[in-house]
Design a protein around this motif. Structure first.
Motif, PDB file in Angstrom:
ATOM      1  N   ILE A 193      23.817  23.159  37.379  1.00  0.00           N
ATOM      2  CA  ILE A 193      23.726  23.350  35.953  1.00  0.00           C
ATOM      3  C   ILE A 193      24.673  22.005  35.479  1.00  0.00           C
ATOM      4  O   ILE A 193      26.040  22.443  35.908  1.00  0.00           O
ATOM      5  CB  ILE A 193      23.939  24.672  35.112  1.00  0.00           C
ATOM      6  CG1 ILE A 193      22.724  26.038  35.717  1.00  0.00           C
ATOM      7  CG2 ILE A 193      24.181  25.226  33.653  1.00  0.00           C
ATOM      8  CD1 ILE A 193      23.004  26.967  35.408  1.00  0.00           C
ATOM      9  N   ASN A 194      24.466  21.523  34.212  1.00  0.00           N
ATOM     10  CA  ASN A 194      25.773  20.809  33.742  1.00  0.00           C
ATOM     11  C   ASN A 194      26.022  21.064  32.868  1.00  0.00           C
ATOM     12  O   ASN A 194      25.452  20.752  31.582  1.00  0.00           O
ATOM     13  CB  ASN A 194      25.385  18.910  34.122  1.00  0.00           C
ATOM     14  CG  ASN A 194      25.102  18.538  35.391  1.00  0.00           C
ATOM     15  OD1 ASN A 194      25.652  18.966  36.062  1.00  0.00           O
ATOM     16  ND2 ASN A 194      24.043  17.578  34.861  1.00  0.00           N
ATOM     17  N   ASP A 195      27.620  21.627  32.575  1.00  0.00           N
ATOM     18  CA  ASP A 195      28.128  21.685  30.548  1.00  0.00           C
ATOM     19  C   ASP A 195      27.914  21.039  30.016  1.00  0.00           C
ATOM     20  O   ASP A 195      29.010  20.351  30.027  1.00  0.00           O
ATOM     21  CB  ASP A 195      29.349  22.701  31.175  1.00  0.00           C
ATOM     22  CG  ASP A 195      29.926  23.409  29.946  1.00  0.00           C
ATOM     23  OD1 ASP A 195      29.460  23.181  28.963  1.00  0.00           O
ATOM     24  OD2 ASP A 195      30.912  24.318  30.130  1.00  0.00           O
ATOM     25  N   THR A 196      26.972  20.858  28.982  1.00  0.00           N
ATOM     26  CA  THR A 196      27.018  19.378  28.121  1.00  0.00           C
ATOM     27  C   THR A 196      26.791  20.304  26.814  1.00  0.00           C
ATOM     28  O   THR A 196      26.685  19.902  25.783  1.00  0.00           O
ATOM     29  CB  THR A 196      25.887  19.078  28.426  1.00  0.00           C
ATOM     30  OG1 THR A 196      24.420  19.508  28.306  1.00  0.00           O
ATOM     31  CG2 THR A 196      25.894  18.302  30.005  1.00  0.00           C
ATOM     32  N   TRP A 197      26.099  21.626  26.652  1.00  0.00           N
ATOM     33  CA  TRP A 197      25.940  22.065  25.367  1.00  0.00           C
ATOM     34  C   TRP A 197      26.837  22.682  24.662  1.00  0.00           C
ATOM     35  O   TRP A 197      27.692  23.153  24.037  1.00  0.00           O
ATOM     36  CB  TRP A 197      25.277  23.263  25.632  1.00  0.00           C
ATOM     37  CG  TRP A 197      24.306  23.462  24.172  1.00  0.00           C
ATOM     38  CD1 TRP A 197      24.663  25.439  23.783  1.00  0.00           C
ATOM     39  CD2 TRP A 197      23.478  23.262  23.509  1.00  0.00           C
ATOM     40  NE1 TRP A 197      24.072  24.997  22.424  1.00  0.00           N
ATOM     41  CE2 TRP A 197      23.228  23.968  22.079  1.00  0.00           C
ATOM     42  CE3 TRP A 197      23.276  21.578  23.552  1.00  0.00           C
ATOM     43  CZ2 TRP A 197      22.357  23.112  21.536  1.00  0.00           C
ATOM     44  CZ3 TRP A 197      21.814  21.508  22.894  1.00  0.00           C
ATOM     45  CH2 TRP A 197      21.091  21.924  21.840  1.00  0.00           C
ATOM     46  N   ASN A 198      27.510  21.154  23.679  1.00  0.00           N
ATOM     47  CA  ASN A 198      28.555  21.280  22.166  1.00  0.00           C
ATOM     48  C   ASN A 198      27.509  20.412  21.105  1.00  0.00           C
ATOM     49  O   ASN A 198      28.125  19.791  21.470  1.00  0.00           O
ATOM     50  CB  ASN A 198      29.574  20.790  22.682  1.00  0.00           C
ATOM     51  CG  ASN A 198      30.188  20.928  23.721  1.00  0.00           C
ATOM     52  OD1 ASN A 198      31.287  21.821  23.761  1.00  0.00           O
ATOM     53  ND2 ASN A 198      30.510  20.415  24.919  1.00  0.00           N
ATOM     54  N   ALA A 199      26.855  21.855  20.534  1.00  0.00           N
ATOM     55  CA  ALA A 199      26.616  21.275  19.412  1.00  0.00           C
ATOM     56  C   ALA A 199      26.763  21.262  17.949  1.00  0.00           C
ATOM     57  O   ALA A 199      27.483  22.747  17.857  1.00  0.00           O
ATOM     58  CB  ALA A 199      24.939  21.318  19.580  1.00  0.00           C
ATOM     59  N   THR A 200      25.887  21.104  17.136  1.00  0.00           N
ATOM     60  CA  THR A 200      26.355  21.850  15.467  1.00  0.00           C
ATOM     61  C   THR A 200      25.304  22.409  15.009  1.00  0.00           C
ATOM     62  O   THR A 200      25.719  23.519  14.058  1.00  0.00           O
ATOM     63  CB  THR A 200      26.464  20.279  14.206  1.00  0.00           C
ATOM     64  OG1 THR A 200      25.119  19.657  15.110  1.00  0.00           O
ATOM     65  CG2 THR A 200      27.292  18.602  14.803  1.00  0.00           C
ATOM     66  N   GLY A 201      24.465  22.999  16.263  1.00  0.00           N
ATOM     67  CA  GLY A 201      23.954  24.353  15.324  1.00  0.00           C
ATOM     68  C   GLY A 201      22.866  24.880  16.527  1.00  0.00           C
ATOM     69  O   GLY A 201      22.792  23.916  17.696  1.00  0.00           O
ATOM     70  N   LEU A 202      22.321  25.109  16.451  1.00  0.00           N
ATOM     71  CA  LEU A 202      22.489  26.667  17.659  1.00  0.00           C
ATOM     72  C   LEU A 202      23.663  26.557  18.502  1.00  0.00           C
ATOM     73  O   LEU A 202      22.712  26.370  19.382  1.00  0.00           O
ATOM     74  CB  LEU A 202      20.934  26.235  18.120  1.00  0.00           C
ATOM     75  CG  LEU A 202      19.984  26.631  17.200  1.00  0.00           C
ATOM     76  CD1 LEU A 202      18.569  25.591  17.722  1.00  0.00           C
ATOM     77  CD2 LEU A 202      19.043  27.669  16.562  1.00  0.00           C
ATOM     78  N   CYS A 203      24.307  26.448  18.117  1.00  0.00           N
ATOM     79  CA  CYS A 203      25.951  26.840  19.440  1.00  0.00           C
ATOM     80  C   CYS A 203      25.747  27.587  20.216  1.00  0.00           C
ATOM     81  O   CYS A 203      25.811  27.438  21.455  1.00  0.00           O
ATOM     82  CB  CYS A 203      27.036  26.659  18.230  1.00  0.00           C
ATOM     83  SG  CYS A 203      27.230  25.402  17.266  1.00  0.00           S
TER      84      CYS A 203
END
Length: 408
Positions: A193-203
């Protein structure tokens, strides 16, 4: 509707109106207050809080479409829409992960029994992530199975999961064999797993990347997309309910469409409550007395109601067809995809309308409105809800041209 699929056993009916169905939706609705309270924490964590996962497990929500033979509820497919609708009225990130992870129990019910037993004999509550981006992977056929490589984005809830369904193209030295799309079920020990989830929605969905390098996947732990187009599947021997004979990728938008629906409903409910008790800061006129406010409420609610009707009707009709052994033709399948995208677009339009109508209030990060706006557009960004793509393919088929969606 056309097709030559064998009539699927309806099993014990568990559709809307039955006691088990009503009770499950009620459990989802009962979680709304506490999930709304945790929404900020969920965004900060960038994944579901452990207590939220526990709530969903305790309510049985992750197992709404899991076979009864392993303790699931085996509710009709529309349960994914109705339960996500309820949870989305609290927090779209929670609803998104619920719908994703619950739907994988449904899909696993279509795999060979060997794959089902590998997961459910060990833990019937085990969560399964996914990434259905076929171009992200390459599989090579070997003796007894496949060797899989790839790097997949958007594997929602993956940190909480023991397994993952990863879609891949199967390569062949003989181009005459054509392209094969296949789904591979891997244990978490076989991917990184690569920790990439830095999002503006569905955070709070934790939709990180996963990487696989030279993983051997036994034949029984895979399923061909061509086996999921409607009618009997490899899992039908042990799961004869019509639920497991539905065309998976034709109905794919409705796995997640309830998220956008619930989020829009929450936005409308909040706006009505706000407008009922507030006055304009400009001239102190009651917002509820303004014709513009009344019209915005009417328009947004009409879009949401229409979206709900489209989503639920298509899911209910799909179950009825499967019970009769009907397999939809390509025109019907492209219509399902068209309607799935269109209905979520209606929800996004409703949220955008209410966001604009809320004026400066929409700017504050302390309120739910800005999150609902961001989440609405994050949901809408999923390829399943891209109306240009779904509409183009529908139009092609309507004009007698071949479908460009190879999963249907």
């Amino acid at each position: 509707m056309v097709g030559d699929g064998r009539r699927s056993d309806a099993g014990s009916l568990a559709g809307p109106g039955t006691d088990s169905y009503v009770a499950m939706v009620a459990r989802a609705k009962a979680l709304i207050p506490r999930l709304r309270e945790r929404a900020s924490k969920t965004e900060e964590l960038r994944r579901l809080p452990p207590e939220t996962e526990r709530d969903l497990h305790d309510a049985g929500l992750f197992r709404v479409v899991q076979p009864k033979r392993v303790g699931g509820s085996e509710l009709d497919y529309v349960a994914l829409v109705d339960c996500a609708d309820a949870l989305g009225q609290a927090d779209a990130s929670v609803a998104w992960n619920f719908a994703n992870l619950a739907s994988h129990h449904w899909m696993l019910g279509m795999f060979d029994r060997h794959a089902q037993d590998a997961v459910w004999d060990k833990d019937a509550n085990a969560l399964i992530a996914s990434s259905f981006i076929f171009a992200a992977g390459r599989a090579r056929k070997v003796d007894g199975g496949y060797v899989l490589n790839g790097h997949w984005p958007f594997s929602s809830g993956v940190e909480s999961c023991d397994w993952n369904m990863l879609a891949s193209v199967v390569s062949s030295e003989d181009e005459a064999d054509g392209i094969e799309y296949r789904i591979f079920l891997l244990n978490k020990s076989d991917y990184k797993i690569n920790d990439t989830w830095n999002a503006t929605g569905l955070c709070g969905t934790g939709s990180n990347d996963v990487k696989v390098v030279d993983a051997f996947v036994a034949e029984q732990m895979t399923v061909a997309v061509s086996d999921l187009t409607g009618g009997p599947t490899p899992g039908s021997v042990v799961n004869p309910n019509a639920l497991y004979a539905l065309p998976v990728f034709s109905l794919f938008p409705y796995v997640l469409s309830g998220v956008g629906l619930g989020n829009a409903q929450a936005c409308l409910n909040d706006y009505v409550e706000f407008a009922r008790h507030r006055a304009s800061t400009y001239n102190r006129a009651k917002l509820s007395d303004m014709q513009t406010t009344q019209i915005k409420i009417a328009e947004a609610s009409a879009k949401i109601d229409a979206a709900r009707l489209i989503m639920r009707t298509n899911c209910l009709n799909a179950m009825a067809d499967a019970r009769c052994g009907h397999i939809p033709d390509i025109a019907a399948k492209t219509k399902l995809r068209r309607d799935g995208a269109f209905s979520v677009n209606l929800c996004t339009d409703a949220v955008s309308l209410l966001f604009a109508a809320s004026g400066a209030r929409s700017l504050f990060t302390s309120g739910a409105l800005q999150r609902q706006f961001r989440d609405a557009h994050a949901v809408n960004s999923h390829l399943a809800f891209n109306f240009d793509a779904a509409g183009t393919n529908y139009g092609r088929v309507a004009l007698g041209l071949p479908s460009e969606n190879l999963t249907l």
